[in-house]
Scaffold this motif. Structure first.
Motif, short mmCIF file in Angstrom:
data_model
loop_
_atom_site.label_atom_id
_atom_site.label_comp_id
_atom_site.label_asym_id
_atom_site.label_seq_id
_atom_site.Cartn_x
_atom_site.Cartn_y
_atom_site.Cartn_z
N GLU A 191 0.83 -1.21 0.00
CA GLU A 191 0.00 0.00 0.00
C GLU A 191 0.87 1.26 0.00
OE1 GLU A 191 -3.41 0.26 -0.28
OE2 GLU A 191 -3.18 -1.84 -0.80
N LYS A 192 1.95 1.25 0.75
CA LYS A 192 2.86 2.39 0.76
C LYS A 192 3.52 2.56 -0.60
CE LYS A 192 2.60 4.06 4.94
NZ LYS A 192 2.19 5.47 5.19
N SER A 193 3.84 1.46 -1.25
CA SER A 193 4.51 1.54 -2.55
C SER A 193 3.57 2.11 -3.62
CB SER A 193 5.03 0.16 -2.98
OG SER A 193 4.00 -0.68 -3.46
N ILE A 198 2.48 6.21 -7.84
CA ILE A 198 1.61 7.25 -8.39
C ILE A 198 2.28 8.63 -8.35
CG2 ILE A 198 -0.58 8.48 -8.05
CD1 ILE A 198 -1.67 5.86 -6.86
N ASP A 199 2.92 8.94 -7.22
CA ASP A 199 3.36 10.31 -6.96
C ASP A 199 4.81 10.60 -7.32
OD1 ASP A 199 0.83 10.77 -6.00
OD2 ASP A 199 1.39 10.55 -3.89
N THR A 200 5.59 9.57 -7.65
CA THR A 200 7.01 9.79 -7.95
C THR A 200 7.40 9.09 -9.25
OG1 THR A 200 7.98 7.82 -6.90
CG2 THR A 200 7.41 9.66 -5.45
N ASP A 201 8.59 9.41 -9.71
CA ASP A 201 9.15 8.75 -10.90
C ASP A 201 10.23 7.74 -10.51
OD1 ASP A 201 7.59 10.23 -12.70
OD2 ASP A 201 8.98 11.92 -12.59
N ASP A 206 14.15 1.18 -6.54
CA ASP A 206 14.20 2.19 -5.49
C ASP A 206 12.93 2.16 -4.64
OD1 ASP A 206 16.69 3.04 -6.22
OD2 ASP A 206 15.98 4.70 -7.47
N ILE A 207 11.79 1.96 -5.29
CA ILE A 207 10.53 1.88 -4.54
C ILE A 207 10.54 0.67 -3.63
CG2 ILE A 207 8.05 1.44 -4.78
CD1 ILE A 207 8.05 3.23 -7.24
N ALA A 208 10.98 -0.47 -4.16
CA ALA A 208 11.03 -1.70 -3.36
C ALA A 208 11.87 -1.49 -2.10
CB ALA A 208 11.60 -2.83 -4.20
N ILE A 209 13.04 -0.91 -2.26
CA ILE A 209 13.95 -0.70 -1.13
C ILE A 209 13.36 0.33 -0.16
CG2 ILE A 209 16.21 0.21 -0.48
CD1 ILE A 209 17.29 -1.03 -3.08
N THR A 210 12.72 1.37 -0.69
CA THR A 210 12.15 2.42 0.14
C THR A 210 11.08 1.90 1.10
OG1 THR A 210 12.59 4.12 -1.53
CG2 THR A 210 10.92 4.63 0.11
N SER A 232 4.44 -2.16 -12.44
CA SER A 232 4.49 -1.37 -13.68
C SER A 232 3.10 -1.21 -14.28
CB SER A 232 5.43 -2.02 -14.69
OG SER A 232 6.74 -2.07 -14.21
N LYS A 233 2.34 -2.30 -14.29
CA LYS A 233 0.99 -2.25 -14.85
C LYS A 233 0.10 -1.35 -13.99
CE LYS A 233 -2.73 -5.18 -16.60
NZ LYS A 233 -3.20 -6.59 -16.79
N TYR A 234 0.27 -1.43 -12.68
CA TYR A 234 -0.50 -0.57 -11.79
C TYR A 234 -0.20 0.90 -12.06
CZ TYR A 234 -2.13 1.70 -7.52
OH TYR A 234 -2.77 2.54 -6.62
N ARG A 235 1.08 1.24 -12.18
CA ARG A 235 1.46 2.63 -12.47
C ARG A 235 0.88 3.09 -13.79
NH1 ARG A 235 7.69 4.04 -11.89
NH2 ARG A 235 7.12 5.20 -10.01
N ALA A 236 0.92 2.23 -14.79
CA ALA A 236 0.38 2.58 -16.10
C ALA A 236 -1.13 2.75 -16.05
CB ALA A 236 0.75 1.50 -17.12
#
Length: 242
Positions: A191-193, A198-201, A206-210, A232-236
């Motif tokens: 959920e955090k990812s 959505i909000d970052t590039d 990097d998202i996984a580690i964050t 990737s599909k979710y972001r798209a």
């Protein structure tokens, strides 16, 4: 039961929108704003089909007919068995369905409504966490995840922090939340990812580690388990909606 009733009453007071909660077995838990006509047109079979083919968490529009739609939202982000909020019927036309008093809301508005009912539920859950009846070990474990989800968290390290037997903690957590601790932790990180997608590039690694995953492949596998799609599909898909 009282928790769900309280959420629905607050939501109805804010939005004046018919809403009901149904169990994972599709029985009514509670409803407000409904009349005989709304019951007659309620698309239970469509909702069953939608839920049975969904992932662990739902927040989706269901078109009942050309003029009417519903918003189906999981009551719990972490446990599909807790049931679902069903917002509607909602008219998608400013003029029409007035004889049955079906409220009009745009599709954009419905997205905010689903966020509102979840925010109401989250707020009440947070208040319940401070209730003396809520087990203090579970409250502390959830608070620990909220504050440290980006770090390496294991059940062993958490139980050392809480000073509690591992087997006892695991059974306690399952009893109070309906899920294992690992399920809760992974779902919280997913959920955090989503917000970062959505909000970052940021790239997927990097998202996984964050959010606390130690490699991209495992993150992608867990994300798909909970959402039925890759990161990737979710972001798209979010980009297309915008």
């Amino acid at each position: 039961m009282n928790f769900i009733i309280s959420v629905l009453k607050d939501f109805y007071e804010c939005c004046n929108m018919p809403v009901k909660a149904i169990s994972s077995e599709f029985d009514d838990i509670y409803k407000i704003g409904y009349n005989d006509y709304f019951e007659e047109i309620f698309p239970l079979e469509q909702i069953k089909a939608l839920i049975n083919h969904s992932g662990s968490h739902l927040d989706i529009n269901l078109d009942s007919n050309i003029d009417i739609y519903y918003k189906v939202v999981s009551i719990s982000k972490f446990n599909k068995n807790k049931g679902f909020f069903v917002l509607g019927p909602i008219s998608n036309k400013p003029v029409g369905n007035t004889s049955h008093n079906i409220p009009y809301r745009s599709l954009e508005c419905s997205n905010y409504m689903s966020k509102l009912i979840l925010n109401i539920a989250d707020d009440k859950f947070d208040k319940n966490m401070n209730n003396k009846l809520f087990n203090p070990y579970i409250r502390k474990a959830i608070e620990y995840v909220h504050e440290n989800y980006s770090q390496d968290i294991t059940i062993d390290s958490l139980c050392n922090y809480l000073d509690i037997n591992k087997s006892y903690f695991c059974s306690l957590f399952k009893k109070y939340t309906g899920n294992t601790f690992s399920y809760f932790l992974n779902h919280f990180r997913v959920e955090k990812s989503k917000k970062l997608l959505i909000d970052t590039d940021l790239n997927l690694l990097d998202i996984a580690i964050t959010v606390g995953f130690n490699n991209q492949n495992y993150y992608s596998m867990v994300f798909k388990k909970y959402t039925n799609m890759s990161p990737s599909k979710y972001r798209a898909s979010i980009s297309l909606e915008e």
